[in-house]
Design a protein around this motif. Sequence first.
Motif: not given
Length: 69
Positions: A23-47
């Motif tokens: 957002v600070e870069l001025g990119l529209p929601e179409g760019v950052w709207g697909s960013v999603r948190p993900m967690v594996t079954h073992s609890g490892k965090p990903y984006v």
Amino acid sequence: MQTYRDGRKAANDAAEAIRAALVELGLPEGVWGSVRPMVTHSGKPYVHLGMVRADAAERIAEAIKPAAE
């Protein structure tokens, strides 16, 4: 279960940090709207960043390059 919850929090925090930076870069929601948190079954965090238009990827690359010394 606590490991999974901790991973979920870390993934959520990281995803929000990436969204805010885009957002600070001025990119529209179409760019950052697909960013999603993900967690594996073992609890490892990903984006998951998703697919990004080439022009947006160029702006992101420029923003994360170290400043020329």
